[in-house]
Write an enzyme that holds these catalytic residues in place. Structure first.
Site, PDB file in Angstrom:
ATOM      1  N   THR A 175      12.181   5.147 -13.320  1.00  0.00           N
ATOM      2  CA  THR A 175      12.140   5.641 -11.960  1.00  0.00           C
ATOM      3  C   THR A 175      13.549   6.135 -11.681  1.00  0.00           C
ATOM      4  O   THR A 175      14.480   5.681 -12.327  1.00  0.00           O
ATOM      5  CB  THR A 175      11.828   4.481 -10.981  1.00  0.00           C
ATOM      6  OG1 THR A 175      10.693   3.783 -11.451  1.00  0.00           O
ATOM      7  CG2 THR A 175      11.558   4.970  -9.588  1.00  0.00           C
ATOM      8  N   ARG A 203      -3.611   5.595 -11.214  1.00  0.00           N
ATOM      9  CA  ARG A 203      -2.798   4.424 -10.836  1.00  0.00           C
ATOM     10  C   ARG A 203      -1.594   4.830  -9.984  1.00  0.00           C
ATOM     11  O   ARG A 203      -0.921   5.809 -10.256  1.00  0.00           O
ATOM     12  CB  ARG A 203      -2.322   3.709 -12.104  1.00  0.00           C
ATOM     13  CG  ARG A 203      -1.410   2.503 -11.849  1.00  0.00           C
ATOM     14  CD  ARG A 203       0.027   2.841 -12.138  1.00  0.00           C
ATOM     15  NE  ARG A 203       0.910   1.676 -12.016  1.00  0.00           N
ATOM     16  CZ  ARG A 203       2.235   1.724 -12.086  1.00  0.00           C
ATOM     17  NH1 ARG A 203       2.831   2.878 -12.310  1.00  0.00           N
ATOM     18  NH2 ARG A 203       2.947   0.641 -11.952  1.00  0.00           N
ATOM     19  N   VAL A 204      -1.347   4.078  -8.914  1.00  0.00           N
ATOM     20  CA  VAL A 204      -0.192   4.306  -8.059  1.00  0.00           C
ATOM     21  C   VAL A 204       0.707   3.072  -8.131  1.00  0.00           C
ATOM     22  O   VAL A 204       0.234   1.945  -7.974  1.00  0.00           O
ATOM     23  CB  VAL A 204      -0.623   4.549  -6.591  1.00  0.00           C
ATOM     24  CG1 VAL A 204       0.599   4.762  -5.696  1.00  0.00           C
ATOM     25  CG2 VAL A 204      -1.570   5.739  -6.503  1.00  0.00           C
ATOM     26  N   GLY A 205       1.986   3.282  -8.409  1.00  0.00           N
ATOM     27  CA  GLY A 205       2.946   2.175  -8.437  1.00  0.00           C
ATOM     28  C   GLY A 205       3.671   2.039  -7.104  1.00  0.00           C
ATOM     29  O   GLY A 205       3.204   2.535  -6.076  1.00  0.00           O
ATOM     30  N   ASP A 206       4.810   1.383  -7.126  1.00  0.00           N
ATOM     31  CA  ASP A 206       5.498   1.114  -5.860  1.00  0.00           C
ATOM     32  C   ASP A 206       6.357   2.283  -5.368  1.00  0.00           C
ATOM     33  O   ASP A 206       6.691   2.339  -4.180  1.00  0.00           O
ATOM     34  CB  ASP A 206       6.396  -0.129  -5.991  1.00  0.00           C
ATOM     35  CG  ASP A 206       7.537   0.094  -6.990  1.00  0.00           C
ATOM     36  OD1 ASP A 206       7.268   0.600  -8.096  1.00  0.00           O
ATOM     37  OD2 ASP A 206       8.687  -0.224  -6.656  1.00  0.00           O
ATOM     38  N   THR A 226      13.081  -0.085  -8.699  1.00  0.00           N
ATOM     39  CA  THR A 226      12.576   0.345  -9.999  1.00  0.00           C
ATOM     40  C   THR A 226      12.123  -0.879 -10.769  1.00  0.00           C
ATOM     41  O   THR A 226      12.828  -1.883 -10.795  1.00  0.00           O
ATOM     42  CB  THR A 226      13.649   1.090 -10.806  1.00  0.00           C
ATOM     43  OG1 THR A 226      13.203   1.197 -12.170  1.00  0.00           O
ATOM     44  CG2 THR A 226      14.990   0.361 -10.800  1.00  0.00           C
ATOM     45  N   GLY A 227      10.951  -0.791 -11.366  1.00  0.00           N
ATOM     46  CA  GLY A 227      10.495  -1.947 -12.133  1.00  0.00           C
ATOM     47  C   GLY A 227       8.987  -1.974 -12.277  1.00  0.00           C
ATOM     48  O   GLY A 227       8.328  -0.928 -12.154  1.00  0.00           O
ATOM     49  N   GLY A 229       5.882  -1.955 -11.089  1.00  0.00           N
ATOM     50  CA  GLY A 229       5.438  -1.555  -9.761  1.00  0.00           C
ATOM     51  C   GLY A 229       4.452  -2.482  -9.090  1.00  0.00           C
ATOM     52  O   GLY A 229       4.550  -2.735  -7.887  1.00  0.00           O
TER      53      GLY A 229
END
Lengths: 307, 307
Positions: A175, A203-206, A226-227, A229
């Site tokens: 990220t 898929r949606v992350g953070d 970042t990480g 999610g």
């Protein structure tokens, strides 16, 4: 006082795989991103423009998983997420799962300023990007041999072994993000990502989720995460830093350590975050082996990868 | 102690447009949803199943803007959002912009339990729904004359008058949700919506966003929101209730009033939320003219629409 901090992902190359040449290239790219945002801040520009400029620089680099360097989805495409937030009024813009847009952070900005909405997604977001006149690129622009090779290692995994895939690629979550305080005392944050290698099912992350991957409020801080999610979402990681500062009177550093080194670790949430507070203090905290990162203000600067 | 609370949206018909017949139908539908969830809780079932059962009942009713009663998007389709969260471990599942799925809350549950991810979106989410064996419906199932008429009133608005459209349909934002405490002391929350009439560009509201529209943590509360989604996102409304309880030792009622009646009002965020705490107290707070709502436990029950 004005301050800029950036990250290029907590999903760094393992120390064992890093060469002096690669390290130099990453450090140069981080310095370029700091330059882009810091020059604006120095001239009295606003935090929103500075975080956008820093993120665009990293989106345009093939080294980071965002924009040009985005990883491949399960179908061999590139679906990107981004968000931006203005600490003055908590205005926010975010986009999830958009293809072809050269600089997704610009799209997030346009969503914030031109739609009355916070978050757009998928083909609808691309439709809006076209209407807003944003620069689009073709498939070739996003092609990258390293990302392609990463993808071909995992794309034929059993389709139900989704968790297993995540394990394999875990160290590769990447990220980019930036946070800034400008001379006017305003905070802003932005985050952008190409998501997870071999990503499926939209898929949606953070990264595009306000409060999870991105946050800015002049009363407390600006944060970009970042990480892993999914854990950052369940921890509402960025907004939790805000709440610990506002409700528990913690400092930025204390609040970020509480979330990143204690809460996220307890949830097996690998990663990190960068933050700037209203006094211009920068904090860069991570529980992973490394995090591509840098900060700069009148007092000093630092660019680093590992602990 | 065990408690169930539900809402069918803060976007109620204006009191002036309500008839005795319509009011009776809404109250009956709310009672049906309470029955569906409460029976499970009474038998010792878990909170997660109870909130899901209550939400499914409302998704299957044409009266609410979720599932069968979903509003029309700009292209005349139905794109639905939903989320669910387990207070035991903060496990969460969410879906944004999915078509054809009969019960989006079931899809959110399947995402939580079967994918290792929190949030899926768009056509990818539909692909996963098929794989997970969820029930799909055709276009006709979602057709509803009232919703169609609402849509035709606004669909030809100037395409750039997005804000204006929102104003027109503002009172129509609808969502359904449920929160529960079960006999085991576990909390859960779920939210489902058909979004905004004449929605474009893959807009995502707060309903599928963990921490914004939905939250559950056994240490504090379970929350489901309804209202002007963009503002609820920028307020991280559901998680803010959690933080006020955890960090400021507010009661559920105090925290929900702080967020709904003070913070959201200051941001022009019309709507409301329902909550249950770990002691089984229910709270139902809104700043709009009405909110379809109800709660039930061993001590009592209430079903209502207006203030």
């Amino acid at each position: 006082m004005f301050t800029l901090a950036i990250h290029g992902g907590a999903g760094t190359l393992l120390r064992s795989a890093m060469t002096p040449e690669k390290e130099a290239a990453y450090l140069q790219a981080l310095n370029d991103a700091l330059d882009a945002g810091f020059q604006l801040l120095k001239k009295g520009g606003n935090a929103l423009d500075a975080v956008q400029a820093a993120v665009i620089t990293m989106e345009d680099s093939p080294l980071f998983n965002a924009g040009k360097g985005s990883v491949f989805t399960h179908t061999g495409m590139h679906e990107m997420d981004a968000s931006i937030m203005d600490g003055r009024n908590r205005a926010a813009g975010a986009v999830a799962g958009v293809e072809r847009v050269k600089n997704p952070v610009e799209l997030a900005r346009a969503i914030m300023e031109k739609t009355g909405h916070v978050m757009l997604s998928g083909t609808g977001a691309l439709e809006f990007a076209k209407k807003a006149g944003l620069k689009l690129e073709d498939y070739d622009y996003f092609f990258n041999q390293l990302r392609y090779d990463q993808w071909t290692q995992v794309r034929n995994e059993d389709e139900f072994a989704l968790d297993h895939n995540i394990q394999i690629t875990e160290k590769k979550f990447g990220t980019v993000g930036a946070v800034a305080l400008d001379r006017h005392g305003d905070l802003a944050a932005a985050t952008s990502t190409g998501g997870m290698t071999n990503k499926r099912y939209g898929r949606v992350g953070d990264s595009p989720l306000i409060g999870c991957g991105t946050w800015a409020d002049n009363s407390t801080c600006a944060i970009s995460c970042t990480g892993h999610g999914e854990v950052f979402i369940r921890a509402v990681a960025a907004y939790d830093v805000h709440c610990l500062m506002e409700y528990k009177n913690m400092s930025l550093q204390q609040a970020m350590e509480e979330v990143t080194l204690r809460k996220l670790v307890a949830m097996n949430g690998e990663g990190g975050m960068i933050g700037v507070d209203a006094s211009g203090n920068a904090a860069l905290v991570f529980n992973s082996e490394g995090m591509y990162r840098g900060w700069r203000n009148e007092k000093g600067e630092e660019v680093a990868i590992y602990k």
